[in-house]
Each structure stands twice: as structure tokens, then as C-alpha cells.
Design an enzyme around this catalytic site. Sequence first.
Site, mmCIF file in Angstrom:
data_model
loop_
_atom_site.group_PDB
_atom_site.id
_atom_site.type_symbol
_atom_site.label_atom_id
_atom_site.label_comp_id
_atom_site.label_asym_id
_atom_site.label_seq_id
_atom_site.Cartn_x
_atom_site.Cartn_y
_atom_site.Cartn_z
ATOM 1 N N THR A 172 23.049 53.640 17.053
ATOM 2 C CA THR A 172 23.490 52.707 16.014
ATOM 3 C C THR A 172 24.700 51.895 16.470
ATOM 4 O OG1 THR A 172 24.534 52.671 13.824
ATOM 5 C CG2 THR A 172 24.804 54.680 15.077
ATOM 6 N N ASP A 173 24.907 50.763 15.816
ATOM 7 C CA ASP A 173 26.114 49.969 16.104
ATOM 8 C C ASP A 173 27.374 50.626 15.546
ATOM 9 O OD1 ASP A 173 25.672 49.501 13.391
ATOM 10 O OD2 ASP A 173 25.573 47.322 13.559
ATOM 11 N N GLU A 174 27.200 51.627 14.649
ATOM 12 C CA GLU A 174 28.381 52.242 14.025
ATOM 13 C C GLU A 174 29.236 53.001 15.031
ATOM 14 O OE1 GLU A 174 28.069 54.011 10.231
ATOM 15 O OE2 GLU A 174 26.509 52.628 9.568
ATOM 16 N N TYR B 77 29.337 60.573 10.424
ATOM 17 C CA TYR B 77 28.012 60.164 10.936
ATOM 18 C C TYR B 77 28.164 59.430 12.263
ATOM 19 C CZ TYR B 77 24.085 56.957 11.614
ATOM 20 O OH TYR B 77 23.061 56.221 12.176
ATOM 21 N N LYS C 112 26.822 60.405 16.083
ATOM 22 C CA LYS C 112 25.930 59.556 16.885
ATOM 23 C C LYS C 112 26.609 59.186 18.214
ATOM 24 C CE LYS C 112 22.411 58.031 15.884
ATOM 25 N NZ LYS C 112 21.007 58.556 16.032
HETATM 26 P P1 NAD Z 1 15.911 58.602 8.155
HETATM 27 O O1 NAD Z 1 17.019 59.397 7.574
HETATM 28 O O2 NAD Z 1 15.093 57.727 7.267
HETATM 29 O O3 NAD Z 1 14.898 59.567 8.926
HETATM 30 C C1 NAD Z 1 15.325 60.623 9.739
HETATM 31 C C2 NAD Z 1 14.109 61.497 10.036
HETATM 32 O O4 NAD Z 1 14.510 62.536 10.951
HETATM 33 C C3 NAD Z 1 13.529 62.200 8.805
HETATM 34 O O5 NAD Z 1 12.129 62.096 8.800
HETATM 35 C C4 NAD Z 1 13.962 63.663 8.978
HETATM 36 O O6 NAD Z 1 13.062 64.587 8.386
HETATM 37 C C5 NAD Z 1 13.988 63.779 10.495
HETATM 38 N N1 NAD Z 1 14.876 64.850 10.983
HETATM 39 C C6 NAD Z 1 16.159 65.074 10.595
HETATM 40 N N2 NAD Z 1 16.657 66.139 11.276
HETATM 41 C C7 NAD Z 1 15.677 66.567 12.114
HETATM 42 C C8 NAD Z 1 15.588 67.600 13.077
HETATM 43 N N3 NAD Z 1 16.619 68.414 13.315
HETATM 44 N N4 NAD Z 1 14.433 67.753 13.768
HETATM 45 C C9 NAD Z 1 13.376 66.931 13.531
HETATM 46 N N5 NAD Z 1 13.399 65.944 12.618
HETATM 47 C C10 NAD Z 1 14.539 65.754 11.925
HETATM 48 O O7 NAD Z 1 16.586 57.741 9.324
HETATM 49 P P2 NAD Z 1 16.274 56.247 9.789
HETATM 50 O O8 NAD Z 1 17.031 55.315 8.930
HETATM 51 O O9 NAD Z 1 14.824 56.082 9.982
HETATM 52 O O10 NAD Z 1 17.011 56.271 11.213
HETATM 53 C C11 NAD Z 1 16.325 56.753 12.367
HETATM 54 C C12 NAD Z 1 17.283 56.730 13.550
HETATM 55 O O11 NAD Z 1 17.752 55.404 13.745
HETATM 56 C C13 NAD Z 1 18.536 57.580 13.350
HETATM 57 O O12 NAD Z 1 18.843 58.200 14.572
HETATM 58 C C14 NAD Z 1 19.627 56.590 12.970
HETATM 59 O O13 NAD Z 1 20.876 57.039 13.391
HETATM 60 C C15 NAD Z 1 19.170 55.360 13.754
HETATM 61 N N6 NAD Z 1 19.535 54.057 13.172
HETATM 62 C C16 NAD Z 1 19.274 53.775 11.872
HETATM 63 C C17 NAD Z 1 19.574 52.510 11.370
HETATM 64 C C18 NAD Z 1 19.289 52.131 9.925
HETATM 65 O O14 NAD Z 1 19.724 51.052 9.493
HETATM 66 N N7 NAD Z 1 18.574 52.939 9.171
HETATM 67 C C19 NAD Z 1 20.141 51.534 12.210
HETATM 68 C C20 NAD Z 1 20.403 51.877 13.547
HETATM 69 C C21 NAD Z 1 20.077 53.135 14.022
HETATM 70 O O1 DAU Z 2 24.637 49.890 11.116
HETATM 71 C C1 DAU Z 2 23.593 50.795 11.282
HETATM 72 C C2 DAU Z 2 23.673 51.871 10.210
HETATM 73 O O2 DAU Z 2 23.289 51.242 8.990
HETATM 74 C C3 DAU Z 2 22.805 53.076 10.504
HETATM 75 O O3 DAU Z 2 23.290 53.719 11.655
HETATM 76 C C4 DAU Z 2 22.832 54.054 9.326
HETATM 77 O O4 DAU Z 2 21.921 55.127 9.570
HETATM 78 C C5 DAU Z 2 22.400 53.307 8.082
HETATM 79 O O5 DAU Z 2 22.492 54.165 6.966
HETATM 80 C C6 DAU Z 2 23.278 52.077 7.864
HETATM 81 O O6 DAU Z 2 24.640 52.464 7.543
HETATM 82 P P1 DAU Z 2 25.469 51.720 6.382
HETATM 83 O O7 DAU Z 2 26.522 52.622 5.909
HETATM 84 O O8 DAU Z 2 25.864 50.355 6.815
HETATM 85 O O9 DAU Z 2 24.267 51.567 5.292
HETATM 86 P P2 DAU Z 2 24.239 51.767 3.711
HETATM 87 O O10 DAU Z 2 22.902 51.269 3.257
HETATM 88 O O11 DAU Z 2 24.650 53.129 3.307
HETATM 89 O O12 DAU Z 2 25.351 50.756 3.225
HETATM 90 C C7 DAU Z 2 25.301 49.375 3.551
HETATM 91 C C8 DAU Z 2 26.553 48.732 2.974
HETATM 92 O O13 DAU Z 2 26.457 48.739 1.538
HETATM 93 C C9 DAU Z 2 27.833 49.468 3.307
HETATM 94 O O14 DAU Z 2 28.872 48.508 3.493
HETATM 95 C C10 DAU Z 2 28.124 50.308 2.070
HETATM 96 C C11 DAU Z 2 27.540 49.467 0.954
HETATM 97 N N1 DAU Z 2 26.999 50.212 -0.211
HETATM 98 C C12 DAU Z 2 26.097 51.197 0.037
HETATM 99 C C13 DAU Z 2 25.550 51.902 -1.012
HETATM 100 C C14 DAU Z 2 24.562 53.029 -0.762
HETATM 101 C C15 DAU Z 2 27.366 49.848 -1.499
HETATM 102 O O15 DAU Z 2 28.163 48.929 -1.715
HETATM 103 N N2 DAU Z 2 26.816 50.537 -2.534
HETATM 104 C C16 DAU Z 2 25.932 51.583 -2.350
HETATM 105 O O16 DAU Z 2 25.487 52.205 -3.342
#
Ligand code: NAD
Ligand code: DAU
Length: 351
Positions: A135-137, A161, A165
Amino acid sequence: MKNILVTGGLGFIGSNFVRLLLEEGEVAKVVNLDKVTYAGNPENLTDWEDDPRYLFVQGDIGDGDLTSSLLTTHEIEGVVNFAAESHVDRSIDSPEPFFQTNVVSTLRLLDAAHRFWAELPSAGRESFRFLHVSTDEVFGSLHSDDPAFRETSAYAPNSPYAASKASADHLVRAYHHTYGLPVVTTNCSNNYGPRQFPEKLIPLMILNALEGKSLPIYGDGGNVRDWLYVVDHCEAIWLSLTMGRPGETYCIGGDSERTNLEVVDSICSILDDLRPEGSPHDQLKAFVQDRPGHDWRYAIDSTKIRAELSWSPKHDFTQGLRTTVEWYLANLSWCEAIADGNYQRERLGLS
Ligand code: NAD
Ligand code: DAU
């Protein structure tokens, strides 16, 4: 690559990636290893369950015996590691599961992959890849006028988190440097699209607005995220897996920076159009207490992956957001199953 092990493939991005591989006919076999945590939704892939190219295995990436056996039995040529605890707010409430999965279990997966890879004949060792989805975080937070993150940006994770990562990224790097494991890491910005668990900003706002519930905006809503449609991310991961250079990292972003307030306003106006009975939906906006340590801004400079792997996003945010809202409206039963807990009946042995 013919046989791929995807971890976390029942989650948001993982399930979209598995769908892409099967729909595009890219591979002969996809083994999906998922623990089925609260974020793992079997319904995300039920329509592919009977496809002979797809195999679902419930299990933990930290189970070395299981992962070793899957790698050997299915003659795996590429691992794509999505499995993680992924929600920042949960990591603030309870950091430990994040370190268990994102660090300790990721280390065990790397170790199993390394042991398997080391025994392959030289051609197999040459072509094998371990792609780690990050992730970019990990880069921390930008000021409004800072240049976007790129591959050379310093790591400065701010939430538990992000710290977990970042730790995983360092382990992946170390397995390449020390043992020669052919790894690729991708660092992506915020994804949106179908099948995102409704704890994250965009699906939460869509579903709350539909139910007439308040739309909780942290702080003043000025925080900025760079949004990327999930299928564009999945295509970038496939290119990085098959064409990326071992040991390299690739930053992936949507060039779509928006404040949270802009995102919520856009969702409200799409819903005003598609569901006029609840209009105006923006009357539901509520400014609530800020997230502790809330990162101000993320932005990604994708120059490297665009130049090296000829990737570019195909969806612009305006159209992608509308498509996403339409998906949730067309799949209210998916949302209701989450709301009443039924989405995991199968996992709990209740179906
Ligand atoms: P998600 O939370 O929707 O899904 C995570 C999945 O991993 C789930 O199906 C869960 O059951 C499985 N899991 C958790 N722990 C496990 C374990 N120990 N063994 C096997 N399976 C396990 O997450 P997502 O949003 O699809 O993100 C997927 C990946 O991409 C993550 O690594 C996250 O850090 C990264 N990522 C997410 C975003 C975003 O915006 N969602 C952006 C950049 C990177
Ligand atoms: O940047 C990549 C990341 O993006 C991934 O690595 C994470 O897995 C993914 O969850 C996401 O993280 P964020 O914290 O940016 O996503 P989230 O959807 O939780 O929040 C997006 C923005 O919105 C953040 O600035 C917090 C804000 N927010 C979020 C929620 C859930 C609100 O204002 N209200 C809310 O209820």
C-alpha cells in the site's frame, strides 16, 4: 504462468483479481487460499466455484505445512499475496491481529515459498515469482503541495496497519536480498469498486445513504486520497507479476486525488439521480471526531510502471464511481447478507 496461488482471494481486491484471471483465461489454475476472516466473503466468487480452473482452500497463510503442500501439489509458478488485515480503524482499536497476519504469517508464507523455490530446477527458479501486494500508506502522509510518493520515497508509516504493511515489505525485500527469492512488491493507492467490504469509505457512504443513515465524515473532510478503480489495480498486479523485474517495487495510483468531502458529495449526487426518493442525500452528511493520527494526503506517481510495463488506468473516477454505485444498487442482497451476518454462514457451518 499457468498455476497461480492467490492468498486473500475472498476479499475485495483478491476476488476481483481471481475473476480477472478466470475471465481473461490468463491461467490454467488459480488456487485461492483464504482464512475467511470477517472480510473474506465466499459470495464474492460463488459463480466461479464449479470452474475446473478454480480451487478454494480455507486456511491461514501462516500455516507453513499447508502452504508448502499447496505449492508442491499444484506446481505453483506464481504467488500473489493479498491476505492481510486491511482496515486502518480496526488497527487503531486492536493492532495485534495486524502484526500476526501482516507480519508473522507473511514471514511464514515467504519462508514456505523460499523453501519450495530453492528446490525447483533452474528454469523453474528463474521464472517463479512472489508478488506482494502493499500500500501507499507505508510512505506516511503528504502535505498538500508535496510531490507524490514514488518508489524511492522513504518509509514513514503512521498507523499500526501501515506499520505492519511496512514491516512486511521489508521482509519481502530481505528475502530477495538474502536468499535471492524473485519477489516483486506493488504499493497502491486507495481502491474502489464492486465487492468492497462496507467498512471502507465509499461502500459505507453508499449503503448508509440508501438507508437514510448519517454519513460520518472524519474531521473536516479535507483529507485527500488518490482513488484507483479495482480492476485497473488488478491489471497492474498481473503485469507486475508476469513482466516486473525481480527485486523491484512498483507504485500504482489513479491520478485521481479527491478530498473525502468531494467523494461523499459525488456519491450523494449519483444517488440523487439513481434513487431520487431519498434526495437530497447530502443532508445526511455528519462531521464526526477525526481518526487518531489521520494521514492528511496520499498521492502516487506511477511513472515507473507506466514506462516499464506500459500500464495505465482505464477507468476515470467519475465513471468508475458511478459504476460502483450501480453495482451496489444491483447487488443489495450481497449487502444485506453482510448486514445480517449471513455471508459467512457457510464458513460457520450453518448453511
Ligand atoms: P480485504 O480486507 O477486503 O481482504 C483481505 C482478505 O484476506 C480476506 O478475504 C481475508 O479473509 C483474508 N485473510 C486475512 N488474513 C488471512 C490469513 N492470515 N490467511 C489467509 N487469508 C487471510 O482487503 P483488500 O482491501 O482486498 O486488500 C487486499 C490487499 O491489498 C491487502 O494486503 C491490502 O493491504 C492491500 N491494499 C489494499 C488497498 C485498498 O484500497 N483496499 C490499497 C492498496 C493495497
Ligand atoms: O491507501 C491505500 C489504503 O486505502 C489501503 O492500504 C487500506 O487497506 C484501505 O483501507 C485504504 O485506507 P484508508 O484509511 O485511506 O481507507 P478508508 O476507506 O478507511 O478511509 C478513506 C478516507 O475516508 C480516510 O481519509 C478516512 C475517511 N473516512 C473513512 C471512513 C470509514 C471517513 O471520513 N469516514 C469513514 O466512516
